[in-house]
Write an enzyme that holds these catalytic residues in place. Sequence first.
Site: not given
Lengths: 81, 334
Positions: A10, A13
């Site tokens: 995502c 991250c």
Amino acid sequence: MDIKVLGPGCKNCVTLEANTKAAIDTLGLEADFEKVTDYAQIAKYGIMSTPGLVIDGKVVSFGKVLKTDAIIELIKRSEAK
Amino acid sequence: MIVFGWLNDQLLKMEWLYNAVLWLVESVFGLSMDGRVGGSLHFFIYDVIKIFILLSVLIFVISYIQSFFPPERTRRILGRYNGVSANILGALLGTITPFCSCSSIPLFIGFTSAGLPIGVTFSFLISSPLVDLASIILLASIFNWKIAIAYVVVGLVLAVLGGTVISKANMEKYVEPFVYGNVLTEAEQDELTVKDRIVIARGQVGEIIHRVWLYILIGVGIGAAIHNWIPEEFISAILGQDNWYSVLVATIIGVPMYADIFGTLPIAEALVLKGVGLGTALSFMMGVTALSLPSMIMLKKVVKTKLLALFFSVVTIGIIIIGYTFNAIGYLFV
């Protein structure tokens, strides 16, 4: 030193990954860096909120997008141990 | 009560904004509210501004509250309860635990590894996207408090019953083996200060607005189109109260769609204004928010098809029942 970023991919991250790389560069560290995206692997570290940061096999942060400064701080703390 | 009514009208329904946009459309643009362009322009500007203001304030307040309930804490609380009370608590905690679809898998693994029954985890997973504090306030703003509270109650009942059905079906063997037996990290994170919580809450506002703004614009755009451009006869022919299949159609359209509840609300608003039954509009909203293709694909990584299919069917059937129930008793709420 062995540094891992745990995250399925995502946006948070990706940001943590970039900040961690910046921290490693700033410190001029010789570090093994790895991004872990596989859920089974992430699960082994026992975190429930991503992204996670692992230094030398120990989870030092999870569920937070750390700024580069904060990561440098955590790396220094791990080195001191 | 007078004070509450005034606060409700001005802060929640934002009558001042309604009137300001009315003035803008009529006096500045020189358009009539009865005309198509004027009417839909008003709907669009008023709804977009209202949703963004409410959303920013709400996300801030809610994120602050949520910072007290990280998933690790939720897991500890849930571990102390059994049976249906665990399902009820799971559904309730689902409304306040910070959660985005991208963390649903680590959460599922974390709960299951800690020995929580999968039914409890599913109660949590159903209620989490469906019912949250922001959606309650927005429902109260767009419709009214009775509808908002009714939505929350049926949403929680769906989460509790859905989780209980999954518990009773003994589905543990349909969870991927790697989910079990992982270590639990209760990693020491520093206790948050008030300043930390404010920083987190502010960060959440930016992050969530960034994630949902496009959905809101599209949702309000569709709402404005329904409101003024699509003939009422056309909508009532498909979704009208007289059609026994209207709830089914709304659910079937809603389920594969993926959008935030905030983008879905203006569509539901426009549908209800056009005479669509409240239950039909709720089914559509719940279908969009509770089930979506991306979340199914993600869940598929940790559970086998049989469990995923049960989860999908239970939630879909629940949404359809809720739709028909609300259409039958909807007159109590308007």
